[in-house]
Design an enzyme around this catalytic site. Structure first.
Site, PDB file in Angstrom:
ATOM      1  CE1 TYR A  81      -4.072  -2.018   0.492  1.00 13.20           C
ATOM      2  CE2 TYR A  81      -2.629  -3.342   1.879  1.00 13.20           C
ATOM      3  CZ  TYR A  81      -3.808  -3.192   1.174  1.00 13.20           C
ATOM      4  OH  TYR A  81      -4.724  -4.215   1.154  1.00 13.20           O
TER       5      TYR A  81
ATOM      6  CG  ASN B 101     -11.046  -1.926  -8.101  1.00 16.97           C
ATOM      7  OD1 ASN B 101     -11.617  -1.480  -9.077  1.00 16.97           O
ATOM      8  ND2 ASN B 101     -10.175  -2.912  -8.173  1.00 16.97           N
TER       9      ASN B 101
ATOM     10  CB  CYS C  64      -7.656  -3.813  -5.766  1.00 14.49           C
ATOM     11  SG  CYS C  64      -9.142  -4.817  -5.768  1.00 14.49           S
ATOM     12  CG  HIS C  65      -5.824  -9.622  -7.094  1.00 14.97           C
ATOM     13  ND1 HIS C  65      -6.508  -9.092  -8.176  1.00 14.97           N
ATOM     14  CD2 HIS C  65      -4.823 -10.376  -7.607  1.00 14.97           C
ATOM     15  CE1 HIS C  65      -5.952  -9.526  -9.293  1.00 14.97           C
ATOM     16  NE2 HIS C  65      -4.925 -10.290  -8.970  1.00 14.97           N
TER      17      HIS C  65
ATOM     18  CD  GLU D 163      -2.487 -12.005 -10.859  1.00 17.51           C
ATOM     19  OE1 GLU D 163      -1.482 -11.365 -10.468  1.00 17.51           O
ATOM     20  OE2 GLU D 163      -3.560 -11.467 -11.146  1.00 17.51           O
TER      21      GLU D 163
END
Length: 162
Positions: free
Chosen positions: A98, A121, A129-130, A156
């Site tokens: 962040y 979001n 945003c993850h 991912e």
């Protein structure tokens, strides 16, 4: 506004389009049903854009696509728009804190505000945003729940544990 439900491996995503742009992509179990009462469900799947969004999501979840390339329209404060633009710069398979995102968008002391923007979001997955985590490496929050966030990050990285 037209919407459809996309059956992801993590539960249904609700996608909505308005004026040829995706304006909403959220986990169905996290939304207020009253919000969508005035929307029109695209049960026939006549919307070319919603069909394409579902196709791209399928490619994303099967690791055939790293980014979703869809026309989007965002409504938010100037800070939210700045933070959401920063989120789109975080590469697939990587994370940023962040505080790191706050620095990246030129608002070094705004880590909490970045977290708040992430929470609001409207385009989960599309605006990733993850990929934002706490400075200590812990997951931090996620409007869709931290188990989903962990799964997406592992997916991912190529290590799906489902």
């Amino acid at each position: 506004m037209h919407f459809c439900r996309y059956p992801s491996p993590l539960g249904n995503l609700l996608l909505a389009e308005e004026e040829d742009a995706i304006v909403y992509c959220q986990w169905e179990d996290t939304i207020d049903e009253q919000m969508i009462e005035k929307w029109t469900e695209d049960k026939e799947q006549n919307s070319v854009l919603l069909t394409e969004a579902c196709h791209q999501l399928t490619e994303y979840f099967t690791q055939k696509r790293k980014t979703l390339n869809l026309p989007i329209r965002l409504n938010g404060t100037s800070f939210q728009l700045l933070a959401w633009e920063g989120l789109q710069q975080i590469p697939y398979g990587e994370t940023l804190s962040y505080a790191g995102l706050a620095r990246q968008i030129g608002r070094e002391k705004a880590a909490r505000a970045v977290g708040n923007a992430n929470h609001h979001n409207p385009l989960m997955i599309i605006i990733p945003c993850h990929r934002v985590v706490a400075s200590n490496g812990e997951l931090g929050g996620y409007a869709g729940g931290t188990p989903r966030k962990a799964w997406l990050l592992e997916k991912e990285k190529g290590h799906n544990k489902l």
